[in-house]
Design an enzyme around this catalytic site. Structure first.
Site, PDB file in Angstrom:
ATOM      1  N   ASN A 183      11.883  -8.743  14.034  1.00  0.00           N
ATOM      2  CA  ASN A 183      12.440  -8.689  12.684  1.00  0.00           C
ATOM      3  C   ASN A 183      11.301  -8.383  11.717  1.00  0.00           C
ATOM      4  O   ASN A 183      10.213  -8.938  11.855  1.00  0.00           O
ATOM      5  CB  ASN A 183      13.091 -10.034  12.333  1.00  0.00           C
ATOM      6  CG  ASN A 183      13.958  -9.940  11.091  1.00  0.00           C
ATOM      7  OD1 ASN A 183      13.516  -9.510  10.036  1.00  0.00           O
ATOM      8  ND2 ASN A 183      15.217 -10.339  11.242  1.00  0.00           N
ATOM      9  N   TYR A 224      -4.148 -13.119  -1.117  1.00  0.00           N
ATOM     10  CA  TYR A 224      -3.652 -11.937  -1.821  1.00  0.00           C
ATOM     11  C   TYR A 224      -3.817 -10.691  -0.975  1.00  0.00           C
ATOM     12  O   TYR A 224      -4.894 -10.383  -0.506  1.00  0.00           O
ATOM     13  CB  TYR A 224      -4.390 -11.725  -3.144  1.00  0.00           C
ATOM     14  CG  TYR A 224      -3.795 -10.554  -3.889  1.00  0.00           C
ATOM     15  CD1 TYR A 224      -2.550 -10.683  -4.487  1.00  0.00           C
ATOM     16  CD2 TYR A 224      -4.420  -9.320  -3.931  1.00  0.00           C
ATOM     17  CE1 TYR A 224      -1.955  -9.617  -5.132  1.00  0.00           C
ATOM     18  CE2 TYR A 224      -3.836  -8.241  -4.574  1.00  0.00           C
ATOM     19  CZ  TYR A 224      -2.606  -8.408  -5.170  1.00  0.00           C
ATOM     20  OH  TYR A 224      -2.013  -7.344  -5.797  1.00  0.00           O
ATOM     21  N   ASP A 234      -3.525  -0.117 -13.873  1.00  0.00           N
ATOM     22  CA  ASP A 234      -2.655  -0.156 -12.683  1.00  0.00           C
ATOM     23  C   ASP A 234      -1.208  -0.495 -13.065  1.00  0.00           C
ATOM     24  O   ASP A 234      -0.493  -1.166 -12.304  1.00  0.00           O
ATOM     25  CB  ASP A 234      -3.161  -1.149 -11.630  1.00  0.00           C
ATOM     26  CG  ASP A 234      -4.421  -0.660 -10.923  1.00  0.00           C
ATOM     27  OD1 ASP A 234      -4.885   0.458 -11.223  1.00  0.00           O
ATOM     28  OD2 ASP A 234      -4.937  -1.402 -10.064  1.00  0.00           O
ATOM     29  N   LYS A 275       4.124  -2.676  -8.660  1.00  0.00           N
ATOM     30  CA  LYS A 275       3.239  -3.507  -9.484  1.00  0.00           C
ATOM     31  C   LYS A 275       3.975  -4.690 -10.110  1.00  0.00           C
ATOM     32  O   LYS A 275       3.703  -5.099 -11.233  1.00  0.00           O
ATOM     33  CB  LYS A 275       2.539  -2.668 -10.580  1.00  0.00           C
ATOM     34  CG  LYS A 275       1.731  -1.511 -10.023  1.00  0.00           C
ATOM     35  CD  LYS A 275       0.533  -1.968  -9.202  1.00  0.00           C
ATOM     36  CE  LYS A 275      -0.255  -0.784  -8.652  1.00  0.00           C
ATOM     37  NZ  LYS A 275       0.297  -0.225  -7.389  1.00  0.00           N
ATOM     38  N   TYR A 279      -6.071   4.972   0.057  1.00  0.00           N
ATOM     39  CA  TYR A 279      -6.569   3.645  -0.255  1.00  0.00           C
ATOM     40  C   TYR A 279      -5.637   2.555   0.307  1.00  0.00           C
ATOM     41  O   TYR A 279      -4.430   2.591   0.109  1.00  0.00           O
ATOM     42  CB  TYR A 279      -6.734   3.473  -1.775  1.00  0.00           C
ATOM     43  CG  TYR A 279      -7.589   2.281  -2.047  1.00  0.00           C
ATOM     44  CD1 TYR A 279      -8.953   2.310  -1.766  1.00  0.00           C
ATOM     45  CD2 TYR A 279      -7.030   1.093  -2.493  1.00  0.00           C
ATOM     46  CE1 TYR A 279      -9.747   1.196  -1.942  1.00  0.00           C
ATOM     47  CE2 TYR A 279      -7.818  -0.024  -2.685  1.00  0.00           C
ATOM     48  CZ  TYR A 279      -9.172   0.034  -2.403  1.00  0.00           C
ATOM     49  OH  TYR A 279      -9.948  -1.065  -2.570  1.00  0.00           O
ATOM     50  N   ARG A 285      -4.150  -6.101 -10.454  1.00  0.00           N
ATOM     51  CA  ARG A 285      -4.520  -7.087  -9.439  1.00  0.00           C
ATOM     52  C   ARG A 285      -3.433  -8.146  -9.225  1.00  0.00           C
ATOM     53  O   ARG A 285      -3.711  -9.257  -8.778  1.00  0.00           O
ATOM     54  CB  ARG A 285      -5.870  -7.740  -9.797  1.00  0.00           C
ATOM     55  CG  ARG A 285      -6.990  -6.727  -9.795  1.00  0.00           C
ATOM     56  CD  ARG A 285      -8.333  -7.267 -10.214  1.00  0.00           C
ATOM     57  NE  ARG A 285      -9.271  -6.157 -10.380  1.00  0.00           N
ATOM     58  CZ  ARG A 285      -9.972  -5.598  -9.401  1.00  0.00           C
ATOM     59  NH1 ARG A 285      -9.885  -6.072  -8.183  1.00  0.00           N
ATOM     60  NH2 ARG A 285     -10.751  -4.580  -9.622  1.00  0.00           N
ATOM     61  N   ASP A 297       3.880  -0.762   1.311  1.00  0.00           N
ATOM     62  CA  ASP A 297       2.735   0.025   0.846  1.00  0.00           C
ATOM     63  C   ASP A 297       1.878   0.272   2.076  1.00  0.00           C
ATOM     64  O   ASP A 297       1.329  -0.667   2.656  1.00  0.00           O
ATOM     65  CB  ASP A 297       1.986  -0.794  -0.213  1.00  0.00           C
ATOM     66  CG  ASP A 297       0.699  -0.131  -0.687  1.00  0.00           C
ATOM     67  OD1 ASP A 297       0.296   0.889  -0.092  1.00  0.00           O
ATOM     68  OD2 ASP A 297       0.105  -0.657  -1.638  1.00  0.00           O
ATOM     69  N   GLN A 318      -1.732  -1.414   4.218  1.00  0.00           N
ATOM     70  CA  GLN A 318      -1.915  -2.631   3.409  1.00  0.00           C
ATOM     71  C   GLN A 318      -0.871  -3.733   3.641  1.00  0.00           C
ATOM     72  O   GLN A 318      -1.207  -4.902   3.779  1.00  0.00           O
ATOM     73  CB  GLN A 318      -1.904  -2.227   1.930  1.00  0.00           C
ATOM     74  CG  GLN A 318      -1.953  -3.381   0.955  1.00  0.00           C
ATOM     75  CD  GLN A 318      -1.861  -2.904  -0.500  1.00  0.00           C
ATOM     76  OE1 GLN A 318      -2.735  -2.214  -0.985  1.00  0.00           O
ATOM     77  NE2 GLN A 318      -0.794  -3.291  -1.176  1.00  0.00           N
ATOM     78  N   LYS A 362       0.950  -6.850  -4.276  1.00  0.00           N
ATOM     79  CA  LYS A 362       2.163  -7.439  -4.843  1.00  0.00           C
ATOM     80  C   LYS A 362       3.373  -7.049  -4.007  1.00  0.00           C
ATOM     81  O   LYS A 362       3.333  -6.091  -3.251  1.00  0.00           O
ATOM     82  CB  LYS A 362       2.329  -6.974  -6.291  1.00  0.00           C
ATOM     83  CG  LYS A 362       1.747  -7.971  -7.288  1.00  0.00           C
ATOM     84  CD  LYS A 362       2.597  -9.225  -7.378  1.00  0.00           C
ATOM     85  CE  LYS A 362       1.938 -10.252  -8.289  1.00  0.00           C
ATOM     86  NZ  LYS A 362       2.304 -11.624  -7.980  1.00  0.00           N
ATOM     87  N   ASP A 363       4.463  -7.812  -4.184  1.00  0.00           N
ATOM     88  CA  ASP A 363       5.640  -7.625  -3.323  1.00  0.00           C
ATOM     89  C   ASP A 363       6.397  -6.328  -3.605  1.00  0.00           C
ATOM     90  O   ASP A 363       7.029  -5.777  -2.726  1.00  0.00           O
ATOM     91  CB  ASP A 363       6.600  -8.800  -3.507  1.00  0.00           C
ATOM     92  CG  ASP A 363       5.853 -10.105  -3.597  1.00  0.00           C
ATOM     93  OD1 ASP A 363       4.938 -10.304  -2.785  1.00  0.00           O
ATOM     94  OD2 ASP A 363       6.159 -10.906  -4.490  1.00  0.00           O
TER      95      ASP A 363
HETATM   96  C1  F6R Z   1      -1.653  -4.662  -7.852  1.00  0.00           C
HETATM   97  C2  F6R Z   1      -2.477  -3.642  -7.194  1.00  0.00           C
HETATM   98  C3  F6R Z   1      -3.735  -3.195  -7.856  1.00  0.00           C
HETATM   99  C4  F6R Z   1      -4.964  -3.727  -7.128  1.00  0.00           C
HETATM  100  C5  F6R Z   1      -6.261  -3.321  -7.853  1.00  0.00           C
HETATM  101  C6  F6R Z   1      -7.511  -3.770  -7.098  1.00  0.00           C
HETATM  102  O1  F6R Z   1      -0.522  -4.944  -7.100  1.00  0.00           O
HETATM  103  O2  F6R Z   1      -2.185  -3.172  -6.121  1.00  0.00           O
HETATM  104  O3  F6R Z   1      -3.755  -3.537  -9.215  1.00  0.00           O
HETATM  105  O4  F6R Z   1      -4.898  -5.125  -7.021  1.00  0.00           O
HETATM  106  O5  F6R Z   1      -6.333  -1.920  -7.974  1.00  0.00           O
HETATM  107  O6  F6R Z   1      -7.412  -3.294  -5.811  1.00  0.00           O
HETATM  108  P1  F6R Z   1      -8.473  -3.616  -4.657  1.00  0.00           P
HETATM  109  O7  F6R Z   1      -8.650  -5.108  -4.618  1.00  0.00           O
HETATM  110  O8  F6R Z   1      -7.844  -3.034  -3.437  1.00  0.00           O
HETATM  111  O9  F6R Z   1      -9.749  -2.905  -5.072  1.00  0.00           O
HETATM  112 MG    MG Z   2      -1.479  -0.557  -2.710  1.00  0.00          MG
HETATM  113 MG    MG Z   3       2.677  -1.213  -4.671  1.00  0.00          MG
END
Ligand code: F6R
Ligand code: MG
Ligand code: MG
Length: 365
Positions: free
Chosen positions: A104, A228, A286, A132, A90, A265, A11, A94, A231-232
């Site tokens: 690597n 955090y 999300d 997600k 955004y 999140r 991402d 990341q 996500k992976d």
């Molecule tokens: C989950 C994800 C989103 C963000 C959420 C808050 O993997 O990427 O759900 O965690 O939108 O994002 P921030 O903390 O960047 O405002």
């Molecule tokens: Mg993202």
């Molecule tokens: Mg993603």
């Protein structure tokens, strides 16, 4: 000449918020891949996306963990990050967790799934791209594909598959691995992979030929960064037909909306929804977590395709099921089992709130 399929993803910036990828970022990826094909480093490549993640699907002759191929992926993500920064997307950059590439891509943030193969006369593969959700999300569907005869008829009635498969499981916390042979060790295997936050399926191989059939990324962003950072959003490659499950047996494993970690999140359980590429933009809370399946035929290393495999009305029911499960889980709001258990949560205010409240606790009678 053995070939290598490498799927490396990151991402590098979302449009809008964390919901999807911007065409200009993907174009930067396409440009870098085209140059690498021209220079001879890659045989072929395809750039795709699921939600806010860019996936580089590459074929080459250099084997797994090849420094130049990994550096190419890293540099491509840096180029994408520059575009993301320019557009103020955004979370630009990341998943790039280290300042500089050092040989690597593993441990640097991006996820990778790679397999070295002897190309068969006809080589159908499916590349799975998720958003997600986290490493381990493929545990259940891989089990269905390669070990469950109620999913995969070939395990029972096709001679090339009848000896079963070997499953390589990674302990993502202790950084160690183990191999289980199915069908005779399925109960032992399930003790581990039934807990996907800790034990992630890395590879599956045919026991009859030893050939690799599937590989998934097991990179855990939170374990790499120690906090955090997203996500992976794992990737996987599955070879199909012959000694491996048929295309339809691979896809059949996604006809139930299995509940995975991720969603808002990265801190909730939600249903994995298989979608066509045009619907790979999680928006509600999300989510719900999305999965895209791109089908290719490999021809002398060339990626013939892709075909968008979930762009098929036969997956309408599972999509409806995913929406129904989302409705039920969302009604739980901040309560488990929608919210992840405390030690699994990616975001938590618990330490700060607990510290603030510490003096107000008193013994129960
Ligand atoms: C989950 C994800 C989103 C963000 C959420 C808050 O993997 O990427 O759900 O965690 O939108 O994002 P921030 O903390 O960047 O405002
Ligand atoms: Mg993202
Ligand atoms: Mg993603």
């Amino acid at each position: 000449m053995p070939q290598t399929l490498s799927v490396i993803k990151a991402d590098v910036g979302g449009f809008v918020g964390h919901s999807a990828s911007h065409e200009e970022v993907l174009d930067a990826g396409r440009e870098a891949m085209a140059q690498a094909i021209q220079s001879g480093l890659l045989i072929d490549a395809h750039v795709s996306h699921c939600g806010d993640d860019m996936f580089l699907i590459m074929s080459h002759e250099h084997g797994e963990n090849h420094e130049q191929v990994h550096k190419l992926a890293w540099d491509t993500f840096i180029a994408g990050t520059e575009v993301a920064k320019k557009l103020h997307l955004y979370g630009a950059g990341q998943d790039l967790l280290v300042d500089a590439f050092s040989g690597n891509i593993r441990g640097a943030g991006p996820g990778s799934a790679e397999m070295e193969i002897e190309e068969r006369p006809s080589e159908p593969v499916i590349v799975l791209m998720a958003d997600k959700t986290s490493a381990g999300a493929f545990n259940l569907p891989f089990y269905k594909m390669f070990a469950d005869p109620f999913n995969t008829a070939g395990l029972v009635i096709a001679e090339p598959m009848h000896d079963g498969f070997a499953f390589e499981v990674h302990d993502v916390k202790e950084h160690r691995k183990i191999v289980f042979n199915t069908p005779e060790e399925i109960y032992d295997l399930l003790v581990f992979i039934g807990s996907p936050a800790r034990y992630a399926l890395k590879r599956v191989a045919s026991r009859q030929t030893g050939e690799i059939g599937a590989v998934s990324s097991t990179d855990k962003l939170s374990l790499i960064a120690g906090r955090y950072v997203g996500k992976d959003d794992p990737a996987a490659i599955v070879r199909c037909q012959g000694h491996f499950p048929a295309v339809g047996e691979v896809l059949e494993a996604f006809t139930t909306a299995y509940i995975v970690e991720g969603f808002m999140r990265g801190s909730h359980y939600g249903p994995l929804m298989p979608v066509a590429l045009r619907d790979a933009h999680p928006a509600r809370f999300d989510g719900p977590p999305r999965l895209v399946a791109l089908g290719f035929q490999i021809a002398d290393g060339k990626l013939v395709g892709p075909r968008d495999m979930f762009d098929d009305p036969s997956f309408d029911n599972v999509r409806q099921e995913a929406n129904n499960i989302s409705d039920i889980l969302r009604k739980h709001g901040p309560f488990e089992p929608h919210r992840l258990p405390l030690d699994e949560m990616e975001y938590t205010t618990m330490p700060a709130v607990a510290a603030k409240m510490e003096s107000r606790w008193s013994p129960t009678e």
